[in-house]
Design a protein around this motif. Sequence first.
Motif, PDB file in Angstrom:
ATOM      1  N   ILE A  69       0.842  -1.204   0.000  1.00 39.63           N
ATOM      2  CA  ILE A  69       0.000   0.000   0.000  1.00 39.63           C
ATOM      3  C   ILE A  69       0.875   1.251   0.000  1.00 39.63           C
ATOM      4  O   ILE A  69       0.614   2.214  -0.738  1.00 39.63           O
ATOM      5  N   GLU A  70       1.919   1.225   0.819  1.00 39.63           N
ATOM      6  CA  GLU A  70       2.827   2.373   0.891  1.00 39.63           C
ATOM      7  C   GLU A  70       3.524   2.591  -0.454  1.00 39.63           C
ATOM      8  O   GLU A  70       3.650   3.730  -0.921  1.00 39.63           O
ATOM      9  N   ASP A  71       3.960   1.515  -1.086  1.00 33.60           N
ATOM     10  CA  ASP A  71       4.594   1.624  -2.405  1.00 33.60           C
ATOM     11  C   ASP A  71       3.614   2.190  -3.435  1.00 33.60           C
ATOM     12  O   ASP A  71       3.978   3.057  -4.245  1.00 33.60           O
ATOM     13  N   HIS A  72       2.393   1.708  -3.418  1.00 37.91           N
ATOM     14  CA  HIS A  72       1.379   2.191  -4.361  1.00 37.91           C
ATOM     15  C   HIS A  72       1.074   3.672  -4.115  1.00 37.91           C
ATOM     16  O   HIS A  72       0.928   4.452  -5.071  1.00 37.91           O
ATOM     17  N   LYS A  73       1.023   4.042  -2.852  1.00 35.97           N
ATOM     18  CA  LYS A  73       0.793   5.453  -2.501  1.00 35.97           C
ATOM     19  C   LYS A  73       1.913   6.330  -3.056  1.00 35.97           C
ATOM     20  O   LYS A  73       1.665   7.409  -3.614  1.00 35.97           O
ATOM     21  N   MET A  74       3.146   5.849  -2.939  1.00 34.97           N
ATOM     22  CA  MET A  74       4.290   6.608  -3.454  1.00 34.97           C
ATOM     23  C   MET A  74       4.201   6.735  -4.971  1.00 34.97           C
ATOM     24  O   MET A  74       4.440   7.823  -5.523  1.00 34.97           O
ATOM     25  N   GLN A  75       3.852   5.668  -5.648  1.00 31.04           N
ATOM     26  CA  GLN A  75       3.713   5.714  -7.110  1.00 31.04           C
ATOM     27  C   GLN A  75       2.622   6.698  -7.528  1.00 31.04           C
ATOM     28  O   GLN A  75       2.800   7.471  -8.479  1.00 31.04           O
ATOM     29  N   LEU A  76       1.506   6.681  -6.828  1.00 31.92           N
ATOM     30  CA  LEU A  76       0.421   7.619  -7.135  1.00 31.92           C
ATOM     31  C   LEU A  76       0.861   9.058  -6.889  1.00 31.92           C
ATOM     32  O   LEU A  76       0.540   9.957  -7.666  1.00 31.92           O
ATOM     33  N   SER A  77       1.601   9.268  -5.821  1.00 31.98           N
ATOM     34  CA  SER A  77       2.090  10.603  -5.509  1.00 31.98           C
ATOM     35  C   SER A  77       3.007  11.118  -6.618  1.00 31.98           C
ATOM     36  O   SER A  77       2.917  12.277  -7.031  1.00 31.98           O
ATOM     37  N   ILE A  78       3.883  10.254  -7.106  1.00 31.82           N
ATOM     38  CA  ILE A  78       4.789  10.634  -8.196  1.00 31.82           C
ATOM     39  C   ILE A  78       3.986  10.958  -9.452  1.00 31.82           C
ATOM     40  O   ILE A  78       4.256  11.955 -10.140  1.00 31.82           O
ATOM     41  N   LYS A  79       2.979  10.146  -9.748  1.00 31.06           N
ATOM     42  CA  LYS A  79       2.144  10.399 -10.932  1.00 31.06           C
ATOM     43  C   LYS A  79       1.416  11.735 -10.811  1.00 31.06           C
ATOM     44  O   LYS A  79       1.316  12.491 -11.776  1.00 31.06           O
ATOM     45  N   VAL A  80       0.904  12.023  -9.614  1.00 30.45           N
ATOM     46  CA  VAL A  80       0.202  13.294  -9.403  1.00 30.45           C
ATOM     47  C   VAL A  80       1.174  14.457  -9.586  1.00 30.45           C
ATOM     48  O   VAL A  80       0.835  15.469 -10.224  1.00 30.45           O
ATOM     49  N   GLN A  81       2.378  14.331  -9.048  1.00 28.80           N
ATOM     50  CA  GLN A  81       3.380  15.388  -9.214  1.00 28.80           C
ATOM     51  C   GLN A  81       3.723  15.584 -10.693  1.00 28.80           C
ATOM     52  O   GLN A  81       3.836  16.728 -11.169  1.00 28.80           O
ATOM     53  N   ASN A  82       3.872  14.500 -11.433  1.00 27.06           N
ATOM     54  CA  ASN A  82       4.159  14.595 -12.868  1.00 27.06           C
ATOM     55  C   ASN A  82       3.009  15.268 -13.623  1.00 27.06           C
ATOM     56  O   ASN A  82       3.246  16.069 -14.524  1.00 27.06           O
ATOM     57  N   ILE A  83       1.782  14.955 -13.254  1.00 28.24           N
ATOM     58  CA  ILE A  83       0.616  15.588 -13.885  1.00 28.24           C
ATOM     59  C   ILE A  83       0.610  17.084 -13.585  1.00 28.24           C
ATOM     60  O   ILE A  83       0.358  17.902 -14.477  1.00 28.24           O
ATOM     61  N   LYS A  84       0.901  17.454 -12.340  1.00 23.37           N
ATOM     62  CA  LYS A  84       0.954  18.881 -11.966  1.00 23.37           C
ATOM     63  C   LYS A  84       2.000  19.611 -12.802  1.00 23.37           C
ATOM     64  O   LYS A  84       1.764  20.703 -13.305  1.00 23.37           O
ATOM     65  N   ILE A  85       3.172  19.008 -12.925  1.00 20.04           N
ATOM     66  CA  ILE A  85       4.248  19.629 -13.708  1.00 20.04           C
ATOM     67  C   ILE A  85       3.826  19.767 -15.168  1.00 20.04           C
ATOM     68  O   ILE A  85       4.050  20.799 -15.805  1.00 20.04           O
ATOM     69  N   SER A  86       3.213  18.722 -15.723  1.00 17.36           N
ATOM     70  CA  SER A  86       2.750  18.760 -17.115  1.00 17.36           C
ATOM     71  C   SER A  86       1.713  19.858 -17.314  1.00 17.36           C
ATOM     72  O   SER A  86       1.715  20.551 -18.341  1.00 17.36           O
ATOM     73  N   MET A  87       0.814  20.009 -16.342  1.00 16.55           N
ATOM     74  CA  MET A  87      -0.219  21.038 -16.468  1.00 16.55           C
ATOM     75  C   MET A  87       0.399  22.448 -16.400  1.00 16.55           C
ATOM     76  O   MET A  87      -0.033  23.335 -17.110  1.00 16.55           O
ATOM     77  N   LYS A  88       1.390  22.626 -15.538  1.00 12.89           N
ATOM     78  CA  LYS A  88       2.058  23.928 -15.442  1.00 12.89           C
ATOM     79  C   LYS A  88       2.805  24.259 -16.734  1.00 12.89           C
ATOM     80  O   LYS A  88       2.819  25.381 -17.179  1.00 12.89           O
ATOM     81  N   ASP A  89       3.456  23.249 -17.310  1.00 14.43           N
ATOM     82  CA  ASP A  89       4.197  23.452 -18.559  1.00 14.43           C
ATOM     83  C   ASP A  89       3.255  23.767 -19.727  1.00 14.43           C
ATOM     84  O   ASP A  89       3.625  24.481 -20.642  1.00 14.43           O
ATOM     85  N   GLY A  90       2.055  23.237 -19.646  1.00 15.27           N
ATOM     86  CA  GLY A  90       1.098  23.455 -20.720  1.00 15.27           C
ATOM     87  C   GLY A  90       0.464  24.824 -20.686  1.00 15.27           C
ATOM     88  O   GLY A  90      -0.102  25.290 -21.678  1.00 15.27           O
ATOM     89  N   LEU A  91       0.543  25.534 -19.592  1.00 15.25           N
ATOM     90  CA  LEU A  91      -0.087  26.865 -19.490  1.00 15.25           C
ATOM     91  C   LEU A  91       0.773  27.889 -20.059  1.00 15.25           C
ATOM     92  O   LEU A  91       1.421  28.494 -20.504  1.00 15.25           O
TER      93      LEU A  91
END
Length: 91
Positions: A69-91
């Motif tokens: 569960i902890e590993d999956h949480k970390m993976q999701l957190s990384i994905k969310v951070q990558n999505i945030k960065i992608s959204m910022k770059d797209g603006l």
Amino acid sequence: MANGRVRRNLVSDGNHANCTNDNLEGSSGQNMSEDDMDKRIREISSELESSNRKCEVYRANLLSVLKDIEDHKMQLSIKVQNIKISMKDGL
């Protein structure tokens, strides 16, 4: 007195004290002999050991699930951070 029952210690041969219970009775209403009590103690001890082994297995399984569960949480957190960065770059 424990659990509403009176206990007394009897010393049989000086090597050990046997704990008897005035309220210990067999299904026929007769007091259990020392041999019967020793046999019951061995049975209960065996059940306790078995339960302890099961508990160790359950604990190991639980820790494994929590780690997953902890590993999956970390993976999701990384994905969310990558999505945030992608959204910022797209603006």
